[in-house]
Design an enzyme around this catalytic site. Structure first.
Site, PDB file in Angstrom:
ATOM      1  N   LYS A 196       0.816  -1.215   0.000  1.00  0.00           N
ATOM      2  CA  LYS A 196       0.000   0.000   0.000  1.00  0.00           C
ATOM      3  C   LYS A 196       0.855   1.272   0.000  1.00  0.00           C
ATOM      4  O   LYS A 196       0.543   2.232  -0.711  1.00  0.00           O
ATOM      5  CB  LYS A 196      -0.951  -0.006   1.192  1.00  0.00           C
ATOM      6  CG  LYS A 196      -2.027  -1.090   1.135  1.00  0.00           C
ATOM      7  CD  LYS A 196      -2.966  -0.995   2.322  1.00  0.00           C
ATOM      8  CE  LYS A 196      -4.038  -2.066   2.257  1.00  0.00           C
ATOM      9  NZ  LYS A 196      -5.009  -1.950   3.370  1.00  0.00           N
TER      10      LYS A 196
ATOM     11  N   ALA B 252       0.892  -0.907  12.629  1.00  0.00           N
ATOM     12  CA  ALA B 252       1.469   0.361  12.175  1.00  0.00           C
ATOM     13  C   ALA B 252       1.662   0.375  10.663  1.00  0.00           C
ATOM     14  O   ALA B 252       2.465   1.140  10.147  1.00  0.00           O
ATOM     15  CB  ALA B 252       2.806   0.602  12.878  1.00  0.00           C
TER      16      ALA B 252
END
Length: 541
Positions: A316, A386
Site C-alpha cells: 500500500k 502500524a
C-alpha cells in the site's frame, strides 16, 4: 478461432480416463489431453498400446494424446522409439486423435525419430491419408528456458507442426508478457503458458491474445502442471468465454494473495454490470523494487489493458511512492491517501492520468458508525498495528473526533507512523503488552495476524484478558476478513464483546473500487453474499 479449453487427464486406466473425459465434456471443455505416461510402458507393451488406442475411439471430446517422458517432466520411462511407434499406430488407426504432442527435444535429436513422427501426422508432404496433427512442445519446470527465442525460431522453421507449445515456470508476473508475445507473434496457432502461481495470468488471458488453447484441470487434485486452474474456476470465476482482446484487466496486488476473495466478488460484479473486465490475483513479492518493476511493466504492456488494481499488504505504501516517483505518466493522488501515506486502489482509465486513492478510511468508519452511531467524538480507539490499514484508521478516526491510541509490538515503529501522518500531537502510542481492560471502547486490528494462510493464522494480536470486564457497548473490529471469525473475534465474542468482521469493511472498500473502475454503483447485496459464500467454502488445495 476461439481459444479452446483443454482438460488434461492423467490416465491410470482407460475406464477412469473416459469417465473423466465425460465429466470434462459436461463441464464445458472443448478438448481433452490424455496423458498416457502410466498406461503405456514401452517396447512390447501391446496391452498398453491397445488401451491407448481405445481413448480417442471412445472419447466424448476431441483429444490430444501425450506420452511425456520423465526427462520432460512426465512419467513415461520407456524408450523413445517405442513411444513414437505408438504415435504411428494412433495415426494409422480408424479413430485417430486430433493431435499428438511431441517434445521438440525429441524431434530435433534423432533424424530417425523425426521421420517416424512425420509419418504419423498430417502435413503438407504427407503421402498418406492421416488426420492427426502435431503439437510441437517445449517445457521447462524450473524456469525460463535458456536460449528460448533461438529454440522458438527453430521450432517455427519446422513446417509439419500445426501448433507450437511453450510452457515454463514463471518467475514473476512479468514473464506472462513474454508468453503473450510468443502467441501474438507466432506464424501458426500457439500455446504459451506459465507454470506456478505467477503464470495464472497466461492461462486465464489466453483468449485475449489468441492462444490456441489453455489447460484447466478437472479438479484441484488432478492438475498435470503447477498453477492450473480448475475448469469451474476458469469458466465460472474468471468468465473465460467472455474474455476478448478488449477485456480490461483488474486484480489484487499483494504478497500473499491466495487468500483474497476479490476475484469472486469483483468478477461477479462485472458480470452483473455487464462490464468487460476480469479480476485476478497478482502475486507480487515483498519489496519496493519488485512492486515498482511489476506495476510499471504491466501498465506499459501493449494489449494487456490493465485498468485497475486493489493493492494490499505489503504494497500500500509502495503504490503511493510509485505515484510520486513515476515520471513516465501523469498521476492523480487523492489527498486522504497522501495524508495516510498509503493507497489501496489504482484506477488506470485509457487516455486519463492514473489515479490512486485509499478506501480503507470509509471502509472502517461506515461500519463503526452503523454500530455506534454517527458521532464518534471521544470514543477511545485502540489501533493494532502500524502498517497501511493502521494509517488509514488513525487518520479517519482522529478526524472523526475519536481518542486514538496505537498499540504495537515495536512502539518506535508506531511513533514513526504517527509522525508520518501528521498526528503526533493528537495520537498516542501504547506498547502492545501493556494493554489492559477498560482502557478502550473500540479495538481495531490492522495487522495480518489471524489471516488464513499467513504465518500467524491461529494467533490473536492481543491477549484475550483485555476483554475482561469490558463495557456493554465496547466493540472489536478485525480488518482481516479471511476467515470471517478470526481468533481475535472469537476471543471477543467468548467474552461477550460486540464484534465487526472484516467482510463488512471488505465490501465497503470493494464497492468504492468497483465504482471507480466501472462508473457504476456496486451491487452491495451481491458483494456481501458472494463474500460470505467464498469464505464459507473450505480453502482450495
Amino acid at each position: 478461432m476461439p481459444t479452446l479449453v483443454c482438460v488434461p487427464i492423467m490416465a491410470d486406466d482407460v475406464a477412469a480416463a473416459l469417465r473423466d473425459a465425460e465429466a470434462a465434456h459436461d463441464l464445458g471443455a472443448d478438448i481433452v489431453e490424455f496423458r498416457v505416461d502410466r498406461i503405456f510402458h514401452g517396447e512390447g507393451d501391446t496391452e498398453g498400446q491397445r488401451d491407448v488406442l481405445r481413448l480417442p475411439a471412445e472419447s466424448p471430446l476431441p483429444c490430444i494424446i501425450t506420452c511425456r517422458p520423465t526427462y520432460e517432466g512426465g512419467e513415461y520411462d520407456g524408450d523413445d522409439a517405442s513411444r513414437i511407434s505408438l504415435f504411428e499406430a494412433l495415426g494409422a488407426s480408424d479413430t485417430p486423435p486430433a493431435y499428438i504432442d511431441v517434445e521438440y527435444e525429441v524431434f530435433r535429436r534423432s533424424a530417425n525419430l523425426r521421420q517416424k513422427v512425420l509419418l504419423s501426422v498430417d502435413h503438407e508432404h504427407q503421402p498418406r491419408d492421416v488426420q492427426t496433427r502435431l503439437i510441437l512442445s517445449l517445457h521447462d519446470f524450473d524456469g525460463r528456458p535458456a536460449q528460448l527465442f533461438n529454440l522458438l525460431s527453430q521450432m517455427r522453421g519446422e513446417a509439419a507442426p500445426r501448433v507450437l507449445k511453450v510452457a515454463f515456470r514463471a518467475r514473476s508476473l512479468r514473464d506472462n508478457l513474454e508468453l503473450f508475445d510468443i502467441v501474438a507473434e507466432s506464424d501458426r496457432p500457439a500455446i504459451a503458458l506459465g507454470m506456478g502461481e505467477f503464470g495464472l495470468m497466461s492461462r486465464v488471458l489466453a483468449p485475449k491474445f489468441g492462444a490456441f488453447l489453455t489447460f484447466a484441470s478437472l479438479r484441484d487434485t488432478s492438475a498435470t502442471a503447477p498453477g492450473q486452474p480448475t475448469v469451474r474456476e476458469l469458466l465460472d470465476l474468471y468468465r473465460f468465454r467472455t474474455i476478448s482482446p478488449t477485456t480490461g484487466l483488474y486484480g489484487v496486488v499483494g504478497w500473499p494473495v491466495g487468500h483474497s476473495i476479490g476475484p469472486q466478488v469483483h468478477n461477479a460484479g462485472f458480470e452483473a454490470a455487464g462490464h468487460d473486465g476480469v479480476y485476478m490475483p497478482m502475486p507480487t513479492p515483498e519489496g519496493w523494487e519488485s512492486f515498482k518493476a511489476t506495476m510499471l511493466t504491466l501498465l506499459d504492456a501493449p494489449g494487456l489493458a490493465l485498468r485497475g488494481c486493489s493493492v494490499t499488504i505489503p504494497h500500500k505504501e509502495h503504490l503511493l511512492r510509485l505515484a510520486r516517483e513515476d515520471d513516465t505518466r501523469a498521476w492523480e493522488i487523492d489527498p486522504v491517501c497522501a495524508q495516510v501515506g498509503a493507497a489501496n486502489t489504482l484506477v488506470a482509465h485509457p487516455g486519463e492520468p492514473c489515479r490512486i486513492f485509499n478506501s480503507d478510511v470509509d471502509g472502517m468508519l461506515v461500519p463503526l458508525r452503523e454500530q455506534r452511531g454517527d458521532d464518534l467524538t471521544g470514543t477511545r480507539c485502540i489501533i493494532l498495528g502500524a502498517g497501511g490499514a493502521a494509517r488509514a484508521a488513525v487518520v479517519g478516526l482522529a478526524a472523526a473526533g475519536a481518542e486514538v491510541v496505537v498499540a504495537a509490538r515495536v512502539p518506535e515503529k508506531a511513533a514513526a507512523m504517527i509522525t508520518d501522518v501528521n498526528m503526533g500531537d493528537t495520537v498516542k502510542v501504547q506498547p502492545l503488552d501493556e494493554l489492559r481492560p477498560k482502557m478502550w471502547d473500540v479495538v481495531i486490528n490492522c495487522t495480518p495476524v489471524g489471516m488464513r494462510g499467513g504465518p500467524a493464522e491461529e494467533a490473536s494480536p492481543v491477549n484475550p484478558g483485555i476483554f475482561e470486564g469490558a463495557a456493554a457497548d465496547c466493540l472489536v473490529f478485525d480488518t482481516v476478513y479471511n476467515p470471517i471469525e478470526t481468533p481475535l473475534l472469537r476471543d471477543a465474542s467468548t467474552a461477550g464483546v460486540h464484534t465487526i468482521d472484516g467482510v463488512r469493511m471488505f465490501v465497503g472498500q470493494a464497492s468504492a473500487q468497483f465504482r471507480a473502475w466501472t462508473g457504476q454503483d456496486a451491487p452491495l447485496q451481491l458483494f456481501a453474499r458472494i463474500a460470505h459464500e467464498a469464505l464459507a467454502s473450505p480453502p482450495q488445495g
